[in-house]
Scaffold this active site. Structure first.
Site, PDB file in Angstrom:
ATOM      1  N   ASP A  98       0.836  -1.203   0.000  1.00  0.00           N
ATOM      2  CA  ASP A  98       0.000   0.000   0.000  1.00  0.00           C
ATOM      3  C   ASP A  98       0.871   1.254   0.000  1.00  0.00           C
ATOM      4  O   ASP A  98       1.731   1.430   0.883  1.00  0.00           O
ATOM      5  CB  ASP A  98      -0.908   0.011   1.244  1.00  0.00           C
ATOM      6  CG  ASP A  98      -1.951  -1.095   1.196  1.00  0.00           C
ATOM      7  OD1 ASP A  98      -2.116  -1.717   0.122  1.00  0.00           O
ATOM      8  OD2 ASP A  98      -2.610  -1.335   2.220  1.00  0.00           O
ATOM      9  N   ALA A 143      -3.965 -10.765   2.285  1.00  0.00           N
ATOM     10  CA  ALA A 143      -2.902 -10.737   3.295  1.00  0.00           C
ATOM     11  C   ALA A 143      -3.390 -10.068   4.575  1.00  0.00           C
ATOM     12  O   ALA A 143      -3.092 -10.521   5.691  1.00  0.00           O
ATOM     13  CB  ALA A 143      -1.677 -10.013   2.741  1.00  0.00           C
ATOM     14  N   ASN A 144      -4.145  -8.965   4.425  1.00  0.00           N
ATOM     15  CA  ASN A 144      -4.667  -8.288   5.624  1.00  0.00           C
ATOM     16  C   ASN A 144      -5.544  -9.238   6.440  1.00  0.00           C
ATOM     17  O   ASN A 144      -5.460  -9.279   7.678  1.00  0.00           O
ATOM     18  CB  ASN A 144      -5.505  -7.072   5.235  1.00  0.00           C
ATOM     19  CG  ASN A 144      -4.705  -5.992   4.539  1.00  0.00           C
ATOM     20  OD1 ASN A 144      -3.478  -6.000   4.568  1.00  0.00           O
ATOM     21  ND2 ASN A 144      -5.384  -5.064   3.900  1.00  0.00           N
ATOM     22  N   GLU A 155     -10.181  -9.950  -4.733  1.00  0.00           N
ATOM     23  CA  GLU A 155      -9.054  -9.256  -5.376  1.00  0.00           C
ATOM     24  C   GLU A 155      -8.197 -10.212  -6.203  1.00  0.00           C
ATOM     25  O   GLU A 155      -7.174  -9.805  -6.746  1.00  0.00           O
ATOM     26  CB  GLU A 155      -8.179  -8.557  -4.324  1.00  0.00           C
ATOM     27  CG  GLU A 155      -8.582  -7.122  -4.107  1.00  0.00           C
ATOM     28  CD  GLU A 155      -7.652  -6.362  -3.182  1.00  0.00           C
ATOM     29  OE1 GLU A 155      -7.824  -5.143  -3.078  1.00  0.00           O
ATOM     30  OE2 GLU A 155      -6.767  -6.966  -2.537  1.00  0.00           O
ATOM     31  N   ASP A 160      -8.388   6.141  10.141  1.00  0.00           N
ATOM     32  CA  ASP A 160      -8.183   5.586   8.798  1.00  0.00           C
ATOM     33  C   ASP A 160      -9.018   4.306   8.688  1.00  0.00           C
ATOM     34  O   ASP A 160      -8.774   3.345   9.420  1.00  0.00           O
ATOM     35  CB  ASP A 160      -6.687   5.273   8.600  1.00  0.00           C
ATOM     36  CG  ASP A 160      -6.395   4.656   7.238  1.00  0.00           C
ATOM     37  OD1 ASP A 160      -7.311   4.568   6.405  1.00  0.00           O
ATOM     38  OD2 ASP A 160      -5.230   4.250   7.020  1.00  0.00           O
ATOM     39  N   ASP A 175     -11.167  -5.874   6.516  1.00  0.00           N
ATOM     40  CA  ASP A 175     -10.249  -7.013   6.620  1.00  0.00           C
ATOM     41  C   ASP A 175     -10.078  -7.437   8.078  1.00  0.00           C
ATOM     42  O   ASP A 175     -10.032  -8.637   8.389  1.00  0.00           O
ATOM     43  CB  ASP A 175      -8.892  -6.650   6.012  1.00  0.00           C
ATOM     44  CG  ASP A 175      -9.025  -6.263   4.547  1.00  0.00           C
ATOM     45  OD1 ASP A 175      -9.921  -6.806   3.874  1.00  0.00           O
ATOM     46  OD2 ASP A 175      -8.256  -5.405   4.090  1.00  0.00           O
ATOM     47  N   ALA A 190      -9.236  -1.297  14.397  1.00  0.00           N
ATOM     48  CA  ALA A 190      -8.410  -1.083  13.198  1.00  0.00           C
ATOM     49  C   ALA A 190      -8.540   0.345  12.672  1.00  0.00           C
ATOM     50  O   ALA A 190      -7.576   0.885  12.120  1.00  0.00           O
ATOM     51  CB  ALA A 190      -8.797  -2.087  12.109  1.00  0.00           C
TER      52      ALA A 190
HETATM   53  O1  RIB Z   1      -8.986  -3.571   2.269  1.00  0.00           O
HETATM   54  C1  RIB Z   1      -7.865  -2.717   2.264  1.00  0.00           C
HETATM   55  C2  RIB Z   1      -6.905  -3.152   1.196  1.00  0.00           C
HETATM   56  O2  RIB Z   1      -7.485  -2.950  -0.062  1.00  0.00           O
HETATM   57  C3  RIB Z   1      -5.616  -2.378   1.176  1.00  0.00           C
HETATM   58  O3  RIB Z   1      -4.629  -2.921   2.014  1.00  0.00           O
HETATM   59  C4  RIB Z   1      -5.238  -2.393  -0.288  1.00  0.00           C
HETATM   60  O4  RIB Z   1      -4.110  -3.147  -0.571  1.00  0.00           O
HETATM   61  C5  RIB Z   1      -6.461  -2.927  -1.022  1.00  0.00           C
HETATM   62  O5  RIB Z   1      -6.270  -4.215  -1.395  1.00  0.00           O
END
Ligand code: RIB
Length: 306
Positions: free
Chosen positions: A12, A41-42, A139, A245, A251, A281
């Site tokens: 990011d 990953a998150n 994604e 934020d 996630d 978060a």
């Molecule tokens: O959900 C947040 C994520 O969306 C970010 O970390 C960014 O990489 C996008 O994939």
């Protein structure tokens, strides 16, 4: 709880600024950071920090961003055996603008995430014999999501799908899901109904249940989440926090939900745990950098009125 996450890894590139610019406008910003992200990953990191043993299937590039993303996953104790390094493609990138109210806009360049194929999932198929739950997002390519859901079904592994980024989905996918977790905009894309009140959220959840989703959890930001199951349809409120934020809040919610399912007394309890993870978060900048640990989530849970 043993959670299998299949999905994206990004780096990011985050710009913090006062107001999001309008088209054609140039604005001066407050700060810039480069942090690990990607919805897959998150969510893997969120589940691991929330107490689960996590295996992650993903595809990264052979560049410095991919190497750093891999190190972050390993630091969290995540099994990265099936995170492949593509020799030709760049790692995924997300360009993110965050304003001072915590709202964001995100553009993702998928890179190697777009090459996460059914064949790569097949190479890890034995995992479905031992995991408790499978967590997916959108994604990575839809055929891969469909294939993974099919494998999970064959092995009796329940699937949580976080339908982000939002898109229309085939009915045969929806009917194979244990839990679907759309946010407001994703709910509107899937049902045609914007869940801007409890009434409209219930209507949208009914549509998704009629399409065969077993349990629907519509995340409603600061309002919490609507849980619809065969047993009950209830609003599960979220704790009030100061948002810095909102990147990665969904996630945090999904990873914590997957981690909680084996431990919670009920689905509503698991959603309450996930709400607390999402709330924590948003109080920090970044995606993975802002994800809370199990002890922090439980401490916030304990502060709720009983
Ligand atoms: O959900 C947040 C994520 O969306 C970010 O970390 C960014 O990489 C996008 O994939």
């Amino acid at each position: 709880m043993s959670v299998l996450v299949i999905g994206s890894s990004n780096t990011d590139l985050i710009v913090q600024l006062e107001n999001l610019p309008s088209p054609g406008q140039t604005v001066m910003a407050d700060a810039f950071s480069t942090l690990p992200g990607g919805k897959g990953a998150n969510q893997a990191v969120a589940a691991a920090r929330a107490g689960a043993f996590v295996t992650f299937i993903a595809r990264i590039g052979s560049d410095a961003f991919g190497l750093r993303a891999m190190r972050c996953l390993e630091t969290e104790g995540i099994d990265t055996t099936f995170v492949l390094r593509d020799p030709d493609l760049a790692s995924g990138i997300a360009s993110i603008l965050v304003d001072r109210r915590g709202e964001n806009v995100i553009a993702v360049i998928p890179g190697a995430n777009a090459a996460l194929s059914p064949v790569q999932v097949d190479a890890a198929a034995t995992l479905f014999e031992r995991v408790s739950i499978c967590l997916l997002q959108l994604e990575t390519p839809l055929p891969t999501v469909l294939h993974a859901t099919g494998l999970a079904k064959e092995h009796g592994v329940p699937v949580i799908l976080n339908p982000a980024p939002g898109r229309k989905l085939p009915p045969r996918l929806l009917s194979d899901l244990f839990i679907l977790t759309p946010n407001e905009t994703e709910t509107e894309i899937l049902t045609g109904i914007l869940p801007d009140s409890e009434k409209t959220a219930r209507q949208a959840a009914d549509i998704l249940m009629d399409l065969g989703v077993k349990n629907v959890v519509i995340t409603l930001g600061a309002r919490g989440a609507l849980l619809a199951s065969a047993r009950e349809t209830v609003m599960v409120p979220a704790p009030t926090v100061d948002a810095r934020d909102t990147t990665g809040a969904g996630d945090a919610f999904n990873g914590a939900l997957a981690a909680a399912l084996g431990q919670a007394r009920s689905l509503a309890d698991a959603v309450a745990f996930a709400n607390c993870a999402g709330a924590l978060a948003v109080t920090r900048v970044g995606a993975q950098s802002a994800l809370p640990r199990e002890t922090q989530i439980r401490a916030l849970m304990d502060q709720r009125p009983h």
